[in-house]
Design a protein around this motif. Structure first.
Motif, PDB file in Angstrom:
ATOM      1  N   SER A 226       0.829  -1.209   0.000  1.00 37.48           N
ATOM      2  CA  SER A 226       0.000   0.000   0.000  1.00 37.48           C
ATOM      3  C   SER A 226       0.866   1.262   0.000  1.00 37.48           C
ATOM      4  CB  SER A 226      -0.917   0.010   1.228  1.00 37.48           C
ATOM      5  OG  SER A 226      -0.143  -0.008   2.434  1.00 37.48           O
ATOM      6  N   HIS A 227       2.151   1.117  -0.276  1.00 37.60           N
ATOM      7  CA  HIS A 227       3.058   2.259  -0.209  1.00 37.60           C
ATOM      8  C   HIS A 227       2.676   3.385  -1.168  1.00 37.60           C
ATOM      9  CE1 HIS A 227       6.737   4.539  -1.271  1.00 37.60           C
ATOM     10  NE2 HIS A 227       6.906   4.530   0.034  1.00 37.60           N
ATOM     11  N   PRO A 228       2.331   3.138  -2.442  1.00 39.02           N
ATOM     12  CA  PRO A 228       1.947   4.257  -3.312  1.00 39.02           C
ATOM     13  C   PRO A 228       0.748   5.028  -2.772  1.00 39.02           C
ATOM     14  CG  PRO A 228       2.404   2.303  -4.617  1.00 39.02           C
ATOM     15  CD  PRO A 228       2.392   1.862  -3.184  1.00 39.02           C
ATOM     16  N   LEU A 229      -0.216   4.310  -2.207  1.00 39.69           N
ATOM     17  CA  LEU A 229      -1.377   4.977  -1.641  1.00 39.69           C
ATOM     18  C   LEU A 229      -0.990   5.818  -0.431  1.00 39.69           C
ATOM     19  CD1 LEU A 229      -4.423   5.086  -2.188  1.00 39.69           C
ATOM     20  CD2 LEU A 229      -4.711   3.279  -0.501  1.00 39.69           C
ATOM     21  N   ARG A 230      -0.113   5.282   0.421  1.00 43.51           N
ATOM     22  CA  ARG A 230       0.343   6.037   1.581  1.00 43.51           C
ATOM     23  C   ARG A 230       1.179   7.251   1.152  1.00 43.51           C
ATOM     24  NH1 ARG A 230       0.947   4.353   6.693  1.00 43.51           N
ATOM     25  NH2 ARG A 230      -1.035   3.348   6.209  1.00 43.51           N
ATOM     26  N   VAL A 232       0.903   9.107  -1.669  1.00 42.77           N
ATOM     27  CA  VAL A 232       0.065  10.211  -2.123  1.00 42.77           C
ATOM     28  C   VAL A 232      -0.779  10.751  -0.975  1.00 42.77           C
ATOM     29  CG1 VAL A 232       0.018   9.433  -4.520  1.00 42.77           C
ATOM     30  CG2 VAL A 232      -1.727   8.614  -2.945  1.00 42.77           C
ATOM     31  N   SER A 233      -1.053   9.941   0.041  1.00 45.65           N
ATOM     32  CA  SER A 233      -1.773  10.442   1.220  1.00 45.65           C
ATOM     33  C   SER A 233      -0.943  11.491   1.951  1.00 45.65           C
ATOM     34  CB  SER A 233      -2.116   9.284   2.161  1.00 45.65           C
ATOM     35  OG  SER A 233      -2.988   8.364   1.550  1.00 45.65           O
ATOM     36  N   TRP A 234       0.361  11.201   2.112  1.00 46.90           N
ATOM     37  CA  TRP A 234       1.234  12.181   2.757  1.00 46.90           C
ATOM     38  C   TRP A 234       1.365  13.445   1.899  1.00 46.90           C
ATOM     39  CZ3 TRP A 234       2.458  12.529   7.570  1.00 46.90           C
ATOM     40  CH2 TRP A 234       2.531  11.375   8.358  1.00 46.90           C
ATOM     41  N   LEU A 235       1.421  13.276   0.583  1.00 50.27           N
ATOM     42  CA  LEU A 235       1.465  14.452  -0.282  1.00 50.27           C
ATOM     43  C   LEU A 235       0.204  15.297  -0.108  1.00 50.27           C
ATOM     44  CD1 LEU A 235       2.935  13.162  -3.677  1.00 50.27           C
ATOM     45  CD2 LEU A 235       4.028  14.647  -2.002  1.00 50.27           C
ATOM     46  N   GLY A 236      -0.944  14.611  -0.003  1.00 49.14           N
ATOM     47  CA  GLY A 236      -2.190  15.339   0.211  1.00 49.14           C
ATOM     48  C   GLY A 236      -2.195  16.102   1.522  1.00 49.14           C
ATOM     49  N   LEU A 237      -1.648  15.484   2.601  1.00 51.70           N
ATOM     50  CA  LEU A 237      -1.568  16.167   3.895  1.00 51.70           C
ATOM     51  C   LEU A 237      -0.635  17.371   3.828  1.00 51.70           C
ATOM     52  CD1 LEU A 237      -1.440  13.146   6.373  1.00 51.70           C
ATOM     53  CD2 LEU A 237      -3.338  14.750   6.024  1.00 51.70           C
ATOM     54  N   LEU A 238       0.505  17.228   3.140  1.00 54.26           N
ATOM     55  CA  LEU A 238       1.424  18.353   2.990  1.00 54.26           C
ATOM     56  C   LEU A 238       0.784  19.487   2.200  1.00 54.26           C
ATOM     57  CD1 LEU A 238       4.787  16.488   2.269  1.00 54.26           C
ATOM     58  CD2 LEU A 238       4.158  17.733   4.345  1.00 54.26           C
ATOM     59  N   ALA A 239       0.036  19.111   1.153  1.00 51.06           N
ATOM     60  CA  ALA A 239      -0.634  20.139   0.354  1.00 51.06           C
ATOM     61  C   ALA A 239      -1.700  20.851   1.194  1.00 51.06           C
ATOM     62  CB  ALA A 239      -1.259  19.507  -0.885  1.00 51.06           C
ATOM     63  N   ALA A 240      -2.415  20.071   2.013  1.00 49.17           N
ATOM     64  CA  ALA A 240      -3.437  20.673   2.875  1.00 49.17           C
ATOM     65  C   ALA A 240      -2.797  21.630   3.883  1.00 49.17           C
ATOM     66  CB  ALA A 240      -4.212  19.579   3.595  1.00 49.17           C
ATOM     67  N   ALA A 241      -1.658  21.214   4.468  1.00 49.09           N
ATOM     68  CA  ALA A 241      -0.958  22.089   5.415  1.00 49.09           C
ATOM     69  C   ALA A 241      -0.478  23.359   4.722  1.00 49.09           C
ATOM     70  CB  ALA A 241       0.213  21.339   6.042  1.00 49.09           C
ATOM     71  N   LEU A 277      -2.522  17.060  -7.338  1.00 51.26           N
ATOM     72  CA  LEU A 277      -2.562  16.098  -6.241  1.00 51.26           C
ATOM     73  C   LEU A 277      -3.856  15.295  -6.238  1.00 51.26           C
ATOM     74  CD1 LEU A 277      -0.982  18.230  -3.391  1.00 51.26           C
ATOM     75  CD2 LEU A 277       0.006  16.226  -4.489  1.00 51.26           C
ATOM     76  N   ILE A 278      -4.962  15.935  -6.566  1.00 49.96           N
ATOM     77  CA  ILE A 278      -6.245  15.223  -6.610  1.00 49.96           C
ATOM     78  C   ILE A 278      -6.216  14.127  -7.669  1.00 49.96           C
ATOM     79  CG2 ILE A 278      -8.688  15.469  -7.209  1.00 49.96           C
ATOM     80  CD1 ILE A 278      -8.598  18.222  -5.854  1.00 49.96           C
ATOM     81  N   VAL A 279      -5.705  14.471  -8.838  1.00 54.88           N
ATOM     82  CA  VAL A 279      -5.614  13.468  -9.905  1.00 54.88           C
ATOM     83  C   VAL A 279      -4.673  12.344  -9.507  1.00 54.88           C
ATOM     84  CG1 VAL A 279      -4.840  13.081 -12.271  1.00 54.88           C
ATOM     85  CG2 VAL A 279      -6.210  15.088 -11.736  1.00 54.88           C
ATOM     86  N   LEU A 280      -3.551  12.684  -8.854  1.00 55.40           N
ATOM     87  CA  LEU A 280      -2.601  11.663  -8.434  1.00 55.40           C
ATOM     88  C   LEU A 280      -3.241  10.708  -7.418  1.00 55.40           C
ATOM     89  CD1 LEU A 280       0.399  10.993  -8.966  1.00 55.40           C
ATOM     90  CD2 LEU A 280       0.951  12.262  -6.900  1.00 55.40           C
TER      91      LEU A 280
END
Length: 316
Positions: A226-230, A232-241, A277-280
């Motif tokens: 599940s590493h690719p999913l995790r 992009v999840s961290w990228l989403g959190l960084l983008a949100a921050a 990021l949404i598309v990713l």
């Protein structure tokens, strides 16, 4: 002196009419001279040439051969799985007729009899492949080993010897995506590496293209980690921050400056980054959703259309 063990050989075939006869004629004498009992299991993976007719003719000429015909082409890994489901040997050797030398079977089995449940082949070089494929393969193995923590030996091949215990364990894995090289390490039994130089038995050489290799790598990663999913999840959190800090910046400018010009450039960059990021994230979600759909279907891995045997199956 013959070894008092039953040795099974699993060899997948697909449009191999030009090499199947030479392969069988080279393999059977080696088995006959070294083992009291043996079987050569040829698995036809939906061939559309004369592979089946040539292999069928060899059944009447040699003992200890079985021919399994799948109803259509399911792929090399599934064809090997079909063979493993039927073998009865104490040791099973998996090999590709086009590239694996039968002369090494005794040495491979000997390593298995010394207490190694899995003896896997590793090619010394990747000759015949493009520079791009070799570099991409090196990066892929590094990524699997260092990031995904998958025990996938670099440059390993399908050529391997499996004990009866290892075969029983591998056949219990019902994943829709089959990757024998990873399964052999996943079951956790004693393993040993076996270096060799592949051969070209002749006929048309069919190297895997770069895009085929990429598709195979993506399937292996998404099926086993599940590493690719995790990621992009961290990228989403960084983008949100980052977006949260940007909102604070907007409030600060609004409170401290009298005249605020429209931030068209900044806003455009922000929107573009967010959409990227949404598309990713959606891409990763779609890939995993597709894998989950395949698992939920719970379909058989293959359909066996026909099985043909030599007149004598147990030689001893």
């Amino acid at each position: 002196m013959k070894i008092d063990s039953f040795v099974s050989i699993v060899a997948p075939l697909h449009d191999d009419a030009e090499i199947v006869e030479s392969y069988v004629r080279e393999t059977i004498p080696i088995l006959r001279d070294n083992y009291t009992n043996y079987e050569l299991v040829l698995v036809d993976d939906g061939s559309r040439d004369q592979t089946v007719s040539i292999a069928s003719a060899l059944l009447s000429e040699y003992d200890g051969i079985r021919l399994l015909r799948l109803s259509r082409e399911f792929g090399e890994e599934v064809a090997i799985s079909a063979g493993l489901d039927t073998v009865i040997g104490d040791f099973t050797v998996v090999m590709l007729p086009r590239m694996d030398p039968p002369a090494l079977i005794p040495e491979l089995v000997r390593c298995g009899t010394e207490g190694n449940d899995v003896v896997f082949g590793v090619r010394r070089t990747r000759s015949g492949e493009s520079w791009l494929v070799r570099k991409a393969a090196a990066f892929f193995y590094w990524y699997c080993r260092k990031v995904l923590r998958l025990d996938l030996p670099q440059n390993s091949t399908q050529f391997r010897c499996l004990s009866r215990q290892a075969v029983n364990a591998i056949t219990q894995i019902k994943d829709s995506y089959r990757y024998l090289r990873l399964f052999s390490s996943y079951v956790g039994y004693e393993r040993q590496q076996f270096q060799y130089d592949p051969i070209n038995r002749g006929g048309t050489y069919r190297p895997r293209s770069f895009f085929q290799s990429v598709n195979k790598a993506i399937a292996l990663i998404t099926e086993n980690s599940s590493h690719p999913l995790r990621f992009v999840s961290w990228l989403g959190l960084l983008a949100a921050a980052g977006n949260l800090f940007y909102m604070g910046y907007i409030f600060g400018v609004y409170l401290l400056k009298e005249h605020v010009s429209e931030g068209w450039t900044t806003l455009s960059l922000q929107n573009a980054g967010q959409f990227f990021l949404i598309v990713l994230i959606l891409t990763a979600l779609c890939e995993y959703t597709g894998r989950m759909l395949n698992r939920l279907r719970d379909r058989p891995l293959y359909y066996l259309m026909e099985e043909r045997n030599s007149s004598v199956l147990l030689v001893d």
